[in-house]
Design a protein around this motif. Structure first.
Motif, PDB file in Angstrom:
ATOM      1  N   VAL A   1     -16.699 -23.467 -16.616  1.00  0.00           N
ATOM      2  CA  VAL A   1     -16.085 -23.475 -15.680  1.00  0.00           C
ATOM      3  C   VAL A   1     -15.798 -25.249 -16.184  1.00  0.00           C
ATOM      4  N   LEU A   2     -14.688 -25.439 -15.985  1.00  0.00           N
ATOM      5  CA  LEU A   2     -14.412 -26.479 -15.019  1.00  0.00           C
ATOM      6  C   LEU A   2     -15.165 -27.548 -13.520  1.00  0.00           C
ATOM      7  N   VAL A   3     -15.387 -28.476 -13.248  1.00  0.00           N
ATOM      8  CA  VAL A   3     -16.576 -28.982 -12.275  1.00  0.00           C
ATOM      9  C   VAL A   3     -16.002 -30.227 -11.851  1.00  0.00           C
ATOM     10  N   VAL A   4     -16.195 -30.339 -10.635  1.00  0.00           N
ATOM     11  CA  VAL A   4     -15.995 -31.629 -10.285  1.00  0.00           C
ATOM     12  C   VAL A   4     -17.548 -31.588  -9.072  1.00  0.00           C
ATOM     13  N   ARG A   5     -18.542 -32.629  -9.208  1.00  0.00           N
ATOM     14  CA  ARG A   5     -19.275 -32.676  -8.240  1.00  0.00           C
ATOM     15  C   ARG A   5     -19.767 -34.173  -7.824  1.00  0.00           C
ATOM     16  N   ASP A   6     -20.191 -34.263  -6.761  1.00  0.00           N
ATOM     17  CA  ASP A   6     -19.922 -35.544  -6.444  1.00  0.00           C
ATOM     18  C   ASP A   6     -21.482 -36.500  -5.939  1.00  0.00           C
ATOM     19  N   ALA A   7     -21.586 -38.251  -6.180  1.00  0.00           N
ATOM     20  CA  ALA A   7     -22.343 -38.819  -6.636  1.00  0.00           C
ATOM     21  C   ALA A   7     -24.467 -37.888  -6.623  1.00  0.00           C
ATOM     22  N   ASP A   8     -24.478 -37.329  -5.550  1.00  0.00           N
ATOM     23  CA  ASP A   8     -25.113 -35.923  -5.250  1.00  0.00           C
ATOM     24  C   ASP A   8     -25.535 -34.810  -5.987  1.00  0.00           C
ATOM     25  N   GLY A   9     -24.817 -34.869  -6.867  1.00  0.00           N
ATOM     26  CA  GLY A   9     -24.459 -33.125  -7.761  1.00  0.00           C
ATOM     27  C   GLY A   9     -23.560 -32.070  -6.911  1.00  0.00           C
ATOM     28  N   ARG A  10     -23.862 -32.679  -5.735  1.00  0.00           N
ATOM     29  CA  ARG A  10     -22.686 -30.876  -4.734  1.00  0.00           C
ATOM     30  C   ARG A  10     -21.263 -31.073  -4.984  1.00  0.00           C
ATOM     31  N   TYR A  11     -21.755 -29.435  -5.234  1.00  0.00           N
ATOM     32  CA  TYR A  11     -20.296 -29.213  -5.678  1.00  0.00           C
ATOM     33  C   TYR A  11     -18.959 -29.693  -4.829  1.00  0.00           C
ATOM     34  N   LEU A  12     -17.017 -30.245  -5.637  1.00  0.00           N
ATOM     35  CA  LEU A  12     -16.535 -30.687  -4.610  1.00  0.00           C
ATOM     36  C   LEU A  12     -15.119 -29.543  -4.981  1.00  0.00           C
ATOM     37  N   ALA A  13     -14.679 -29.539  -6.021  1.00  0.00           N
ATOM     38  CA  ALA A  13     -13.459 -28.642  -6.525  1.00  0.00           C
ATOM     39  C   ALA A  13     -14.343 -27.949  -8.326  1.00  0.00           C
ATOM     40  N   GLY A  14     -13.462 -26.292  -8.665  1.00  0.00           N
ATOM     41  CA  GLY A  14     -13.817 -26.219  -9.394  1.00  0.00           C
ATOM     42  C   GLY A  14     -12.342 -25.328 -10.105  1.00  0.00           C
ATOM     43  N   ALA A  15     -12.226 -25.324 -11.402  1.00  0.00           N
ATOM     44  CA  ALA A  15     -11.266 -24.452 -11.883  1.00  0.00           C
ATOM     45  C   ALA A  15     -12.277 -23.947 -13.266  1.00  0.00           C
ATOM     46  N   GLY A  16     -11.249 -22.090 -13.282  1.00  0.00           N
ATOM     47  CA  GLY A  16     -11.563 -21.559 -14.139  1.00  0.00           C
ATOM     48  C   GLY A  16     -10.409 -20.599 -14.904  1.00  0.00           C
ATOM     49  N   ILE A  17     -10.611 -20.617 -15.641  1.00  0.00           N
ATOM     50  CA  ILE A  17     -10.039 -19.643 -16.875  1.00  0.00           C
ATOM     51  C   ILE A  17      -9.497 -18.046 -17.371  1.00  0.00           C
ATOM     52  N   LYS A  18      -8.613 -17.636 -16.860  1.00  0.00           N
ATOM     53  CA  LYS A  18      -8.735 -16.113 -17.144  1.00  0.00           C
ATOM     54  C   LYS A  18      -7.530 -16.043 -18.412  1.00  0.00           C
ATOM     55  N   ARG A  19      -8.859 -15.407 -19.302  1.00  0.00           N
ATOM     56  CA  ARG A  19      -8.056 -15.187 -20.610  1.00  0.00           C
ATOM     57  C   ARG A  19      -8.232 -13.812 -20.587  1.00  0.00           C
ATOM     58  N   HIS A  20      -6.674 -13.567 -20.394  1.00  0.00           N
ATOM     59  CA  HIS A  20      -5.683 -12.324 -20.164  1.00  0.00           C
ATOM     60  C   HIS A  20      -5.458 -11.365 -21.693  1.00  0.00           C
ATOM     61  N   ASP A  21      -5.038 -12.715 -22.346  1.00  0.00           N
ATOM     62  CA  ASP A  21      -4.921 -11.950 -23.946  1.00  0.00           C
ATOM     63  C   ASP A  21      -5.414 -13.850 -25.168  1.00  0.00           C
ATOM     64  N   ALA A  22      -4.948 -13.516 -26.141  1.00  0.00           N
ATOM     65  CA  ALA A  22      -4.759 -14.400 -26.677  1.00  0.00           C
ATOM     66  C   ALA A  22      -3.797 -15.534 -27.015  1.00  0.00           C
ATOM     67  N   TYR A  23      -2.713 -15.325 -26.029  1.00  0.00           N
ATOM     68  CA  TYR A  23      -1.804 -15.935 -26.171  1.00  0.00           C
ATOM     69  C   TYR A  23      -1.435 -16.428 -24.602  1.00  0.00           C
ATOM     70  N   GLY A  24      -2.163 -15.721 -23.805  1.00  0.00           N
ATOM     71  CA  GLY A  24      -1.283 -16.488 -22.070  1.00  0.00           C
ATOM     72  C   GLY A  24      -3.272 -16.453 -21.447  1.00  0.00           C
ATOM     73  N   HIS A  25      -3.419 -17.877 -21.184  1.00  0.00           N
ATOM     74  CA  HIS A  25      -4.720 -17.753 -20.727  1.00  0.00           C
ATOM     75  C   HIS A  25      -4.342 -18.330 -18.222  1.00  0.00           C
TER      76      HIS A  25
END
Length: 221
Positions: free
Chosen positions: A130-154
């Motif tokens: 998953v794709l994550v943004v954290r601050d300078a102290d390592g705390r989670y700020l935002a994230g993105a995930g990929i739902k791989r429905h099939d080989a052609y569409g995520h």
């Protein structure tokens, strides 16, 4: 012309694409199988300005066709959970977007395993990085995930903690994740409810225009 990856995704995910004008209820065994998170999606529809496909389990197609006759999507949607044998499930409806040219926004996140310490529960549902943004102290700020429905569409999913909103993190994460999906040979899609203006702004800024397509379906709560 419709992007070939999107065509293959819709044909695979729904069981058919395209069709003639109006709503077409089609059968797909995928509706009885686990989706990206291990849970079923017993009804999925995608509607373009030219046609609409509603995908349901094979054994439910006749009942849903009869129910859909003469009804609009808005009228049909509340009836779908019971019609597909999942009255305990809920429904969702909103815009269906995709991109072949994500906005050239700078990367902002790092790819990490979903079991990484400190991530919110929703990111732990994914089975790949998953794709994550954290601050300078390592705390989670935002994230993105990929739902791989099939080989052609995520499909992309993104969220930002309230304290970090307004910094443009979500749009940069979506654009960054979309580039990865394209590199993998698939088409990135982005879905959000009609009234979610903040999500709509993220999509537009990341290069996912509103083409007048919608999606709706039956989902686990």
């Amino acid at each position: 012309m419709l992007d070939r990856r999107l065509f293959l995704h819709l044909a695979t995910w729904l069981g058919q694409w395209p069709a003639g004008p109006g709503l077409h209820v089609v059968r797909s065994r995928r509706r009885a199988q686990p989706a990206w998170d291990g849970r079923q999606r017993p009804a999925i529809a995608v509607a373009s300005p030219e046609c609409a496909i509603l995908s349901v389990p094979p054994e439910r197609v006749d009942a849903v066709r009869a129910l859909a006759h003469g009804r609009s999507a808005e009228e049909l949607l509340p009836m779908l959970p019971a019609a597909v044998g999942a009255p305990q499930f809920t429904t969702h409806a909103g815009l269906f977007r995709w991109s072949t040219s994500p906005a050239p926004l700078p990367d902002v996140g790092e790819w990490v395993p979903p079991a990484t310490s400190g991530l919110p529960p929703w990111l732990r549902l994914f089975d790949r990085e998953v794709l994550v943004v954290r601050d300078a102290d390592g705390r989670y700020l935002a994230g993105a995930g990929i739902k791989r429905h099939d080989a052609y569409g995520h499909e992309l999913a993104v969220d930002t903690v309230p304290a970090a909103r307004g910094r443009g993190l979500a749009r940069r994460l979506v654009a960054q994740a979309a580039r990865r999906v394209l590199d993998e040979g698939a088409i990135p899609t982005y879905l959000h409810t009609f009234g979610n203006r903040s999500s709509a702004r993220v999509a537009e800024a990341a290069g996912f225009p509103d083409r007048g397509w919608i999606s709706y379906g039956v989902f686990p709560r």
